[in-house]
Motif scaffolding. Structure first.
Motif, PDB file in Angstrom:
ATOM      1  N   LEU A 160       0.834  31.407  71.686  1.00  0.00           N
ATOM      2  CA  LEU A 160       0.382  30.601  70.560  1.00  0.00           C
ATOM      3  C   LEU A 160       0.076  29.187  71.033  1.00  0.00           C
ATOM      4  O   LEU A 160       0.953  28.489  71.544  1.00  0.00           O
ATOM      5  CB  LEU A 160       1.443  30.570  69.458  1.00  0.00           C
ATOM      6  N   LEU A 161      -1.164  28.765  70.860  1.00  0.00           N
ATOM      7  CA  LEU A 161      -1.554  27.392  71.123  1.00  0.00           C
ATOM      8  C   LEU A 161      -1.315  26.573  69.859  1.00  0.00           C
ATOM      9  O   LEU A 161      -0.919  27.110  68.820  1.00  0.00           O
ATOM     10  CB  LEU A 161      -3.025  27.341  71.523  1.00  0.00           C
ATOM     11  N   ALA A 162      -1.542  25.272  69.924  1.00  0.00           N
ATOM     12  CA  ALA A 162      -1.545  24.496  68.685  1.00  0.00           C
ATOM     13  C   ALA A 162      -2.628  25.077  67.781  1.00  0.00           C
ATOM     14  O   ALA A 162      -3.698  25.464  68.262  1.00  0.00           O
ATOM     15  CB  ALA A 162      -1.823  23.031  68.979  1.00  0.00           C
ATOM     16  N   PRO A 163      -2.376  25.177  66.475  1.00  0.00           N
ATOM     17  CA  PRO A 163      -3.388  25.761  65.587  1.00  0.00           C
ATOM     18  C   PRO A 163      -4.753  25.076  65.722  1.00  0.00           C
ATOM     19  O   PRO A 163      -5.792  25.733  65.680  1.00  0.00           O
ATOM     20  CB  PRO A 163      -2.793  25.554  64.191  1.00  0.00           C
ATOM     21  N   VAL A 211      -1.715  16.595  71.710  1.00  0.00           N
ATOM     22  CA  VAL A 211      -1.416  17.878  71.053  1.00  0.00           C
ATOM     23  C   VAL A 211      -1.107  18.983  72.069  1.00  0.00           C
ATOM     24  O   VAL A 211      -1.859  19.203  73.022  1.00  0.00           O
ATOM     25  CB  VAL A 211      -2.584  18.303  70.140  1.00  0.00           C
ATOM     26  N   ILE A 212       0.005  19.666  71.832  1.00  0.00           N
ATOM     27  CA  ILE A 212       0.372  20.885  72.566  1.00  0.00           C
ATOM     28  C   ILE A 212       0.892  21.896  71.545  1.00  0.00           C
ATOM     29  O   ILE A 212       1.115  21.567  70.382  1.00  0.00           O
ATOM     30  CB  ILE A 212       1.437  20.636  73.655  1.00  0.00           C
ATOM     31  N   GLY A 213       1.116  23.133  71.995  1.00  0.00           N
ATOM     32  CA  GLY A 213       1.502  24.196  71.084  1.00  0.00           C
ATOM     33  C   GLY A 213       2.969  24.552  71.125  1.00  0.00           C
ATOM     34  O   GLY A 213       3.793  23.932  71.821  1.00  0.00           O
ATOM     35  N   HIS A 214       3.296  25.586  70.382  1.00  0.00           N
ATOM     36  CA  HIS A 214       4.640  26.154  70.302  1.00  0.00           C
ATOM     37  C   HIS A 214       5.091  26.634  71.676  1.00  0.00           C
ATOM     38  O   HIS A 214       4.339  27.273  72.410  1.00  0.00           O
ATOM     39  CB  HIS A 214       4.598  27.325  69.312  1.00  0.00           C
ATOM     40  N   MET A 271       2.668  20.938  67.983  1.00  0.00           N
ATOM     41  CA  MET A 271       2.195  21.333  66.654  1.00  0.00           C
ATOM     42  C   MET A 271       2.215  22.854  66.543  1.00  0.00           C
ATOM     43  O   MET A 271       1.860  23.551  67.477  1.00  0.00           O
ATOM     44  CB  MET A 271       0.761  20.827  66.439  1.00  0.00           C
ATOM     45  N   GLY A 272       2.603  23.351  65.373  1.00  0.00           N
ATOM     46  CA  GLY A 272       2.552  24.788  65.167  1.00  0.00           C
ATOM     47  C   GLY A 272       3.815  25.322  64.492  1.00  0.00           C
ATOM     48  O   GLY A 272       4.517  24.574  63.828  1.00  0.00           O
ATOM     49  N   PRO A 273       4.124  26.605  64.698  1.00  0.00           N
ATOM     50  CA  PRO A 273       3.374  27.546  65.535  1.00  0.00           C
ATOM     51  C   PRO A 273       2.089  28.049  64.897  1.00  0.00           C
ATOM     52  O   PRO A 273       1.264  28.665  65.549  1.00  0.00           O
ATOM     53  CB  PRO A 273       4.371  28.690  65.735  1.00  0.00           C
ATOM     54  N   TRP A 274       1.928  27.757  63.583  1.00  0.00           N
ATOM     55  CA  TRP A 274       0.753  28.218  62.839  1.00  0.00           C
ATOM     56  C   TRP A 274       0.526  27.290  61.665  1.00  0.00           C
ATOM     57  O   TRP A 274       1.311  26.367  61.416  1.00  0.00           O
ATOM     58  CB  TRP A 274       0.937  29.643  62.336  1.00  0.00           C
ATOM     59  N   ILE A 275      -0.568  27.503  60.954  1.00  0.00           N
ATOM     60  CA  ILE A 275      -0.825  26.820  59.685  1.00  0.00           C
ATOM     61  C   ILE A 275      -0.603  27.828  58.570  1.00  0.00           C
ATOM     62  O   ILE A 275      -1.219  28.892  58.558  1.00  0.00           O
ATOM     63  CB  ILE A 275      -2.267  26.277  59.610  1.00  0.00           C
ATOM     64  N   LEU A 300       9.103  25.398  65.170  1.00  0.00           N
ATOM     65  CA  LEU A 300       8.334  24.911  66.317  1.00  0.00           C
ATOM     66  C   LEU A 300       9.330  24.578  67.421  1.00  0.00           C
ATOM     67  O   LEU A 300      10.232  23.752  67.232  1.00  0.00           O
ATOM     68  CB  LEU A 300       7.544  23.651  65.913  1.00  0.00           C
ATOM     69  N   ARG A 301       9.166  25.233  68.567  1.00  0.00           N
ATOM     70  CA  ARG A 301      10.120  25.047  69.681  1.00  0.00           C
ATOM     71  C   ARG A 301       9.377  24.529  70.912  1.00  0.00           C
ATOM     72  O   ARG A 301       8.334  25.031  71.281  1.00  0.00           O
ATOM     73  CB  ARG A 301      10.785  26.389  70.022  1.00  0.00           C
ATOM     74  N   ASN A 302       9.984  23.510  71.546  1.00  0.00           N
ATOM     75  CA  ASN A 302       9.401  22.943  72.766  1.00  0.00           C
ATOM     76  C   ASN A 302      10.477  22.547  73.742  1.00  0.00           C
ATOM     77  O   ASN A 302      11.639  22.357  73.373  1.00  0.00           O
ATOM     78  CB  ASN A 302       8.523  21.732  72.430  1.00  0.00           C
ATOM     79  N   TYR A 303      10.080  22.400  75.003  1.00  0.00           N
ATOM     80  CA  TYR A 303      11.003  22.121  76.085  1.00  0.00           C
ATOM     81  C   TYR A 303      10.638  20.795  76.754  1.00  0.00           C
ATOM     82  O   TYR A 303       9.458  20.465  76.876  1.00  0.00           O
ATOM     83  CB  TYR A 303      10.945  23.254  77.117  1.00  0.00           C
ATOM     84  N   ILE A 304      11.654  20.052  77.163  1.00  0.00           N
ATOM     85  CA  ILE A 304      11.424  18.790  77.846  1.00  0.00           C
ATOM     86  C   ILE A 304      11.335  19.062  79.344  1.00  0.00           C
ATOM     87  O   ILE A 304      12.247  19.626  79.930  1.00  0.00           O
ATOM     88  CB  ILE A 304      12.548  17.765  77.559  1.00  0.00           C
ATOM     89  N   GLY A 305      10.215  18.685  79.938  1.00  0.00           N
ATOM     90  CA  GLY A 305       9.989  18.934  81.353  1.00  0.00           C
ATOM     91  C   GLY A 305      10.698  17.943  82.248  1.00  0.00           C
ATOM     92  O   GLY A 305      11.365  16.996  81.799  1.00  0.00           O
ATOM     93  N   GLU A 306      10.549  18.166  83.539  1.00  0.00           N
ATOM     94  CA  GLU A 306      11.182  17.273  84.530  1.00  0.00           C
ATOM     95  C   GLU A 306      10.453  15.938  84.584  1.00  0.00           C
ATOM     96  O   GLU A 306       9.271  15.855  84.310  1.00  0.00           O
ATOM     97  CB  GLU A 306      11.139  17.956  85.910  1.00  0.00           C
TER      98      GLU A 306
END
Length: 300
Positions: free
Chosen positions: A81-84, A126-129, A202-206, A294-300
């Motif tokens: 799933l990308l950002a809607p 903008v990034i996705g779920h 943004m997301g996971p959907w509209i 909406l779930r996201n991860y913090i990178g290094e």
């Protein structure tokens, strides 16, 4: 209806969630059903079609339920799933300090706004779920989260009246208004601290507006590594969705695909004592009633 922009085997498509576990590729389904493809290839363009788009998707879903097991229906776990709306045409409109407790936690009662505070985030945020939020360690030491309800405009309008405002909405999604607090303070404005790359998951959907009759009565919760940090209701808005749309549109034309983030409740990392900012490896989840997580991860 939950509309998505998704990727499968390197191909990006417009889809609709079916039975919470499948994704329908609406253009491929349209081709099989009607013998032709008329729907655009981006959700942004589909939104601009208005009811012609949603009516056709309803017909497609009904037809599929009578003709299952076709190649245009994919298991949800088999797609990304990308950002809607992966690349908005305009900056995202963002409302600041729209909950009393949040205004106070970052200042005092004197900071409760009497008029709408508005800023923006650039489209490259903008990034996705389930995508990764860049840590930007070379730029900021104060990475923070802000879970928010977002409004997606469905038709063109200017000087929109409050009692007609929801008629201009296509649907609702979730935004994490990621913020570099130190940049925000250093530059005495919002744009830089809010607009680093990946700062607008943004997301996971509209979710179509017909499934959310009252956006001003939704539970919202943000968790970091499973710990609840924000928990509130959009009933606590200082300025409700109708007021926001009315105010923005007074001298500015709103267009299909415009996105408005409605503000975040209390509980941000900056407001804690001591402050608790996001670190590499953290998982941030924003859940809004009737929409999802909406779930996201913090990178290094």
């Amino acid at each position: 209806m939950k509309f998505v922009t998704a990727e499968r085997n390197g191909e990006i498509f417009v889809g609709v969630i079916h039975q919470e576990r499948e994704v329908i590729d609406v253009r491929l389904a349209e081709q099989v059903m009607y013998g032709d493809i008329t729907l655009p290839s981006s959700l942004l363009e589909c939104i601009a079609l208005g009811e012609a788009f949603t009516d056709k998707v309803r017909d497609i879903v009904k037809w599929i339920e009578q003709n299952p097991s076709e190649p245009y229906v994919y298991p949800l776990q088999d797609v990304r799933l990308l950002a809607p709306i992966p690349r908005p045409v305009k900056n995202i409109f963002c409302v600041g300090k729209n909950y009393v407790d949040h205004a106070i936690e970052l200042g005092s009662a004197d900071d409760i706004p009497k008029h709408l505070i508005l800023f923006s985030k650039v489209p490259t945020t903008v990034i996705g779920h389930e995508a990764t939020i860049l840590r930007h360690e070379q730029v900021t030491n104060e990475l923070d989260y802000e879970g928010e309800l977002a409004v997606v405009i469905g038709k063109r309008g200017k000087a929109i009246k409050k009692d007609e405002a929801l008629d201009y909405v296509f649907g609702y999604t979730i935004i994490n208004d990621v913020t570099a607090r130190d940049l925000q303070e250093r530059h005495q404005q919002y744009l830089l601290g809010k607009s680093l790359d990946t700062f607008c998951p943004m997301g996971p959907w509209i979710v179509h507006r017909s499934f959310i009759p009252n956006p001003n009565r939704l539970q919202i919760e943000t968790k970091v590594n499973g710990e609840t940090r924000q928990k509130a209701s959009t009933e606590q808005f200082i300025f409700n969705v109708e007021t926001i749309i009315e105010t923005i549109s007074q001298g500015m034309t709103l267009e299909p695909g415009d996105i408005i983030a409605t503000g975040t409740p209390a509980g941000v990392g900056k407001g804690m004592k001591p402050p608790r900012f996001l670190q590499a490896g953290d998982v941030v989840e924003v859940t809004i009633e009737r929409i999802g997580t909406l779930r996201n991860y913090i990178g290094e």
